[in-house]
Scaffold this motif. Structure first.
Motif, PDB file in Angstrom:
ATOM      1  N   THR A 223       0.840  -1.198   0.000  1.00 51.98           N
ATOM      2  CA  THR A 223       0.000   0.000   0.000  1.00 51.98           C
ATOM      3  C   THR A 223       0.873   1.246   0.000  1.00 51.98           C
ATOM      4  OG1 THR A 223      -1.488  -1.277   1.359  1.00 51.98           O
ATOM      5  CG2 THR A 223      -1.971   1.062   1.202  1.00 51.98           C
ATOM      6  N   LYS A 224       1.892   1.173   0.875  1.00 50.26           N
ATOM      7  CA  LYS A 224       2.790   2.327   0.990  1.00 50.26           C
ATOM      8  C   LYS A 224       3.485   2.609  -0.351  1.00 50.26           C
ATOM      9  CE  LYS A 224       6.663   3.594   3.662  1.00 50.26           C
ATOM     10  NZ  LYS A 224       7.697   3.139   4.551  1.00 50.26           N
ATOM     11  N   LEU A 227       1.114   4.205  -2.769  1.00 49.36           N
ATOM     12  CA  LEU A 227       0.878   5.614  -2.462  1.00 49.36           C
ATOM     13  C   LEU A 227       2.064   6.463  -2.910  1.00 49.36           C
ATOM     14  CD1 LEU A 227      -0.717   5.246   1.093  1.00 49.36           C
ATOM     15  CD2 LEU A 227      -1.854   6.115  -0.947  1.00 49.36           C
ATOM     16  N   ASP A 327      -3.066  14.240   1.384  1.00 50.39           N
ATOM     17  CA  ASP A 327      -3.802  13.001   1.723  1.00 50.39           C
ATOM     18  C   ASP A 327      -2.866  11.805   1.719  1.00 50.39           C
ATOM     19  OD1 ASP A 327      -6.066  14.350   2.047  1.00 50.39           O
ATOM     20  OD2 ASP A 327      -7.056  13.704   0.165  1.00 50.39           O
ATOM     21  N   LYS A 331      -1.840   9.314   4.596  1.00 50.81           N
ATOM     22  CA  LYS A 331      -2.053   7.865   4.483  1.00 50.81           C
ATOM     23  C   LYS A 331      -0.732   7.125   4.678  1.00 50.81           C
ATOM     24  CE  LYS A 331      -6.195   7.660   1.651  1.00 50.81           C
ATOM     25  NZ  LYS A 331      -6.716   7.485   0.307  1.00 50.81           N
ATOM     26  N   ASP A 334       0.096   7.128   8.219  1.00 47.16           N
ATOM     27  CA  ASP A 334      -0.739   6.103   8.894  1.00 47.16           C
ATOM     28  C   ASP A 334      -0.153   4.713   8.691  1.00 47.16           C
ATOM     29  OD1 ASP A 334      -2.454   7.878   9.890  1.00 47.16           O
ATOM     30  OD2 ASP A 334      -4.095   7.525   8.436  1.00 47.16           O
ATOM     31  N   GLN A 335       0.184   4.443   7.429  1.00 50.79           N
ATOM     32  CA  GLN A 335       0.749   3.121   7.094  1.00 50.79           C
ATOM     33  C   GLN A 335       2.060   2.894   7.832  1.00 50.79           C
ATOM     34  OE1 GLN A 335      -0.766   0.749   5.452  1.00 50.79           O
ATOM     35  NE2 GLN A 335      -2.524   2.071   5.106  1.00 50.79           N
TER      36      GLN A 335
END
Lengths: 525, 63
Positions: A223-224, A227, A327, A331, A334-335
């Motif tokens: 995910t990271k 992003l 954003d 995120k 957060d990750q």
């Protein structure tokens, strides 16, 4: 060994008595109450320190006309490889009698124990050579005593069999104790294993959790990365847009320069027209040129509008990109936090797993110990069974030796019976001997007093012969219940025993015994 | 009775108790048993047990 002299002073009925004994048969005769038994008791008292008749010490001091004597003694002189002189002295003070023992000039503190006397002598077991048959009517139950059996086993086998048997029991106890000890250890280890098995379940659940977390970390990483890609691609687009804008601005500037030039051309053209100095060729050329300029001008208008539009798009894009980046950064942060937490959790679980794996190693070790202990227990169990079996064999061996001993006693007793040369119903059997020793009443209970007396004395003499070390035989009135014929035979038999016993001292109340003896002592009433 | 007689007595007991023992085994077991009795006579209980362990393969025939 033989008794040489006996001296009594104030002992029972004797005020002063000195007797000499000789090798061979010594016959002490006297009427009832003459002191025959007292003499034998005095010998027993000197040797064993015990008053055989069970009287109190004080009662053995003589009562005279002036009352009871205050001091009395028995002195016994024994000829042996080491000569012995034993004095047992009784003293009365304040109505209390006390005993003193002196052996070969040494004071013996504990007066009543033979072993105390033996301790003071260089030669041990001296009294083993003396056999005191104090009452021939007594049965042989005293031979059932443990010490007699021990003596017997020492004679029959090169070991102390009672001790060996006692130690077989001690060995069984030792093995039982060892087995129980191991069982306790084993139970403890089994408990430990139970606990570790529960840890094993924990390890399994931890491993599942570990796998789950590893997957989660992978997912977060993906995910990271995604992003990051999106953030980077946003920057590229902006750069691209910015590049295009620049290019367009350059083009616009070039066009504007060109338009400027054209405007100058227009003015020049206008001047030429006004001055009428422009040729028709140049005029057409200029018209064409002016058209181009007009076209370019239109284009400049369009490009300007486009430029404004692009600028607007770029501004919008920049705003959007900034927002998207914000954003994305949030995120990503957060990750990152999620990743850090998951990694920390994973590390904790990994640590727990490594600890749990140590438990598993421990479990394997304990399992090995359990196996070893179980093997040990099996070995001890086998040892116990073997030890029991060996004990059985040793017992059989002992009984076998005793049994063969009694067979020999039976033979010897019956040989002695033959020596008597009399016609008796008495037959001495091994069973009778054993039963007598064990104190079991058998057919011998039906014997007459004479037969019972004869049975007992023959068996005792046979035992002494078999044991072989007795040299001094003391007999208390052995012929008390014999008739004349049997008495004669018995005395004749005694004569034939001189090879087995170097000295025989016996008492009898019969004066008229026609019997060759080495020493005849007659006591006055 | 000396040790030779004791051995003789033991062998006769073994013959009676375990008739199918071979002559070689009988003598071997008797020797072990005599040593065993001597150790017990001297009160050496643990050594007696050690002797059993060392000769378990031979003595198991008795069981």
């Amino acid at each position: 060994m033989r008794i040489n002299k006996l001296e009594l002073k104030n002992f029972r009925k004797f005020k002063n008595l000195r007797l000499e004994f000789k090798p061979g048969i010594n016959l002490i005769t006297g009427l009832n109450g003459s002191g025959k038994t007292t003499l034998l008791n005095a010998i027993g008292f000197a040797i064993y320190g015990d008053l055989v008749n069970g009287t109190n010490l004080r009662d053995n001091l003589r009562y005279g006309q002036k009352g009871q004597s205050k001091v009395g003694f028995v002195n016994l002189d024994i000829i042996n490889s080491v000569n012995l002189n034993i004095t047992r002295k009784i003293r009365l003070k304040d109505k209390i009698a006390s005993q003193w023992t002196v052996c070969n000039g040494n004071f013996i503190p504990s007066h009543s124990d033979i072993s105390e006397i033996e301790q003071s002598l260089p030669q041990k077991d001296v009294f083993f050579e003396i056999a005191y048959i104090d009452n021939i009517r007594q049965d042989l139950t005293d031979l059932n005593k443990k010490d007699f059996r021990q003596t017997l086993s020492r004679k029959m086998l090169p070991w102390d069999m009672q001790k060996v048997l006692d130690n077989t029991k001690a060995l069984s106890l030792y093995l039982d104790t060892k087995e129980n000890e191991l069982k306790r250890i084993l139970d403890g280890k089994k408990e430990e294993i139970k606990e570790l098995i529960s840890k094993e379940d924990l390890v399994s659940s931890l491993k599942d959790e570990h796998k789950e977390l590893s997957n989660k970390i992978e997912e977060i990483q993906k995910t990271k990365e995604e992003l990051e890609k999106r953030r980077i691609s946003g920057e590229k687009y902006e750069k691209y847009a910015s590049g295009s804008l620049e290019q367009m601005e350059k083009t616009l500037k070039q066009i504007q320069r060109l338009v400027g030039k054209l405007k100058i051309g227009q003015y020049i053209h206008k001047d030429f027209i006004e001055e009428k100095i422009v040729s028709s060729t140049l005029n057409s050329y200029l018209n064409e040129y002016i058209e181009k300029v007009s076209f370019l001008y239109t284009q400049i208008q369009e490009i300007g509008a486009l430029l404004r539009k692009i600028t607007q798009i770029q501004t919008d894009l920049q705003n959007e990109r900034q927002k998207a980046e914000k954003d994305l950064i949030m995120k990503i942060n957060d990750q990152n936090r999620n990743l850090a937490y998951t990694v920390a959790k994973l590390e904790t679980i990994s640590h727990q797993i490594s600890i749990s794996e140590q438990y598993l190693e421990e479990k394997q070790k304990i399992n090995r110990v359990i196996m070893e202990r179980q093997n040990d227990i099996e070995k001890y169990r086998t040892d116990i069974v073997i030890a029991e079996r060996l004990r059985g064999l040793i017992t059989s061996m002992w009984n076998g030796s005793i049994s063969s001993f009694f067979r020999r006693i039976e033979n010897r007793s019956n040989e002695l019976l033959k020596l008597l040369k009399i016609d008796v119903c008495l037959q001495i059997t091994e069973e009778e001997i054993v039963a007598n020793i064990e104190g079991i009443k058998t057919d011998s209970a039906l014997f007459s007093a004479g037969e019972e007396g004869l049975f007992n004395i023959l068996v005792r003499i046979a035992i002494l012969q078999e044991l072989g070390q007795t040299s001094l035989l003391i007999l208390e009135d052995p012929i008390a219940h014999f008739d004349q014929v049997r008495t004669k035979s018995f005395l004749s038999m005694l004569n034939s025993l001189k090879n087995d016993f170097s000295q025989i001292i016996m008492t009898s109340h019969s004066f008229d015994l026609e019997f060759d003896v080495e020493n005849r002592i007659v006591l006055d009433p | 009775m000396n040790k030779v007689d004791a051995k003789r007595l033991l062998i006769s007991i073994l013959e009676k108790e375990i008739p199918d023992l071979t002559k070689e085994h009988k003598h071997k077991i008797t020797e072990i048993l005599l040593d065993y009795i001597s150790l017990l006579n001297d009160g050496k209980i643990e050594k007696a047990n050690e002797l059993i362990r060392q000769n378990r393969d031979k003595l198991e025939m008795l069981v």
